[in-house]
Structure formats: structure tokens, C-alpha cells
Design a protein around this motif. Structure first.
Motif, PDB file in Angstrom:
ATOM      1  N   ASN A  13       0.889  -1.160  -0.020  1.00  0.00           N
ATOM      2  CA  ASN A  13      -0.046  -0.183  -0.001  1.00  0.00           C
ATOM      3  C   ASN A  13       0.962   1.199   0.043  1.00  0.00           C
ATOM      4  O   ASN A  13       0.561   2.258  -0.691  1.00  0.00           O
ATOM      5  CB  ASN A  13      -0.834  -0.073   1.266  1.00  0.00           C
ATOM      6  N   TYR A  14       1.974   1.234   0.748  1.00  0.00           N
ATOM      7  CA  TYR A  14       2.903   2.238   0.912  1.00  0.00           C
ATOM      8  C   TYR A  14       3.549   2.513  -0.537  1.00  0.00           C
ATOM      9  O   TYR A  14       3.856   3.655  -1.309  1.00  0.00           O
ATOM     10  CB  TYR A  14       3.866   2.353   2.124  1.00  0.00           C
ATOM     11  N   GLN A  17       1.093   4.426  -2.751  1.00  0.00           N
ATOM     12  CA  GLN A  17       0.971   5.746  -2.513  1.00  0.00           C
ATOM     13  C   GLN A  17       2.358   6.404  -2.882  1.00  0.00           C
ATOM     14  O   GLN A  17       2.146   7.684  -3.428  1.00  0.00           O
ATOM     15  CB  GLN A  17       0.980   5.833  -0.878  1.00  0.00           C
ATOM     16  N   LEU A  18       3.504   6.017  -2.813  1.00  0.00           N
ATOM     17  CA  LEU A  18       4.954   6.872  -3.159  1.00  0.00           C
ATOM     18  C   LEU A  18       4.697   6.940  -4.428  1.00  0.00           C
ATOM     19  O   LEU A  18       5.204   7.802  -5.084  1.00  0.00           O
ATOM     20  CB  LEU A  18       5.821   5.736  -2.559  1.00  0.00           C
ATOM     21  N   GLU A  20       2.220   7.402  -6.419  1.00  0.00           N
ATOM     22  CA  GLU A  20       1.484   8.283  -6.736  1.00  0.00           C
ATOM     23  C   GLU A  20       2.007   9.834  -6.557  1.00  0.00           C
ATOM     24  O   GLU A  20       2.056  10.766  -7.346  1.00  0.00           O
ATOM     25  CB  GLU A  20       0.024   8.294  -6.006  1.00  0.00           C
ATOM     26  N   GLN A  21       2.739   9.948  -5.222  1.00  0.00           N
ATOM     27  CA  GLN A  21       3.219  11.001  -4.866  1.00  0.00           C
ATOM     28  C   GLN A  21       4.726  11.442  -5.911  1.00  0.00           C
ATOM     29  O   GLN A  21       4.927  12.627  -5.883  1.00  0.00           O
ATOM     30  CB  GLN A  21       4.095  10.832  -3.434  1.00  0.00           C
TER      31      GLN A  21
END
Length: 137
Positions: A13-14, A17-18, A20-21
Motif C-alpha cells: 500500500n505504501y 502511495q509513493l 502517486e506522490q
């Protein structure tokens, strides 16, 4: 074993997210990338620092995208070996750009750090996944 599975799920999940960032951070470097292109265009090297970053980005994002989408890679041993070699700071052109980035290209410096962090996170995820496979075998 459940703890390792939970850790893998959190890491996956991280990683998503990373990713996308990282995309947002890359878009934020547009102006700096233009400046870098102008300032590093006379290089004798085969690739410019930006091209080197692009090559790393494609590889690292590719692995991270596969993990975010499916949770695994077809050949994780090969991916681990490649990710270990792909350290952003093993490339002298990127190191040169990074040292100048502190004062001239702060967005690019942030992007480079995040890219290498994503590489390390993907590497750790794959190593944890291998450990889990060994435990459950």
C-alpha cells in the motif's frame, strides 16, 4: 507468518502511495528540468543527468507498479539483483546534479531522494516476500 503478510500488505500500500506522490513530484520539477537541460546540454557523456534519471525512473517505477497492481513480480531474484545495482547515488552524473540541486534545483533533489527511497522500499518488499515464501515452504 501473519505478521509478515500484514507487513507485506502495508508495504504494498505504501509503495502505491509513493508511486502517486512520485508522479506529483516529477510534475513539480518541470521548470527545473528545463533549466537542467540547458545547463547540462554540453556534456561529453553518452546520457545527460536527466536521461539517467529517466532510465532509473522507468525501471524503478516499473517494478513498483507491478507490485502495487499484483503484489508480486515474475522474477523477483532478478529484480532484487537489478534494484541493488540501480542505486541512484551510484551514478556520477546524478550525484553531480544532486550536489548542485541543493541550491539550484530543490524539487529535483526531492524527486531524486524519493526515487531512491522507492527503490529501497521495493527491494525490501521483495526480500520480505522471499522470506515469507521460505517460511511457508
Amino acid at each position: 507468518m501473519t505478521q509478515t503478510q500484514n507487513q507485506l500488505t502495508s508495504q504494498r500500500n505504501y509503495i502505491a502511495q509513493l508511486l502517486e506522490q512520485l508522479t506529483v513530484n516529477y510534475q513539480n520539477t518541470k521548470l527545473e528540468r528545463k533549466q537542467i537541460t540547458q545547463n547540462f546540454s554540453n556534456s561529453e557523456e553518452e546520457f545527460t543527468p536527466l536521461e539517467e534519471i529517466e532510465l532509473l525512473t522507468v525501471s524503478i517505477r516499473g517494478y513498483a507498479s507491478q507490485i502495487a497492481a499484483s503484489g508480486s513480480l515474475k522474477n523477483d531474484r532478478q529484480a532484487i539483483a537489478e534494484l541493488q545495482k540501480l542505486s541512484v547515488f551510484n551514478n556520477h552524473l546524478i550525484v553531480q546534479l544532486y550536489s548542485e540541486a541543493r541550491s539550484h534545483y530543490p524539487q529535483m533533489q526531492s524527486y531524486i531522494c524519493m526515487l531512491d527511497y522507492l527503490r529501497l522500499l521495493v527491494l525490501e518488499y521483495l526480500q520480505n516476500q522471499q522470506t515469507l515464501q521460505l517460511i511457508s515452504a
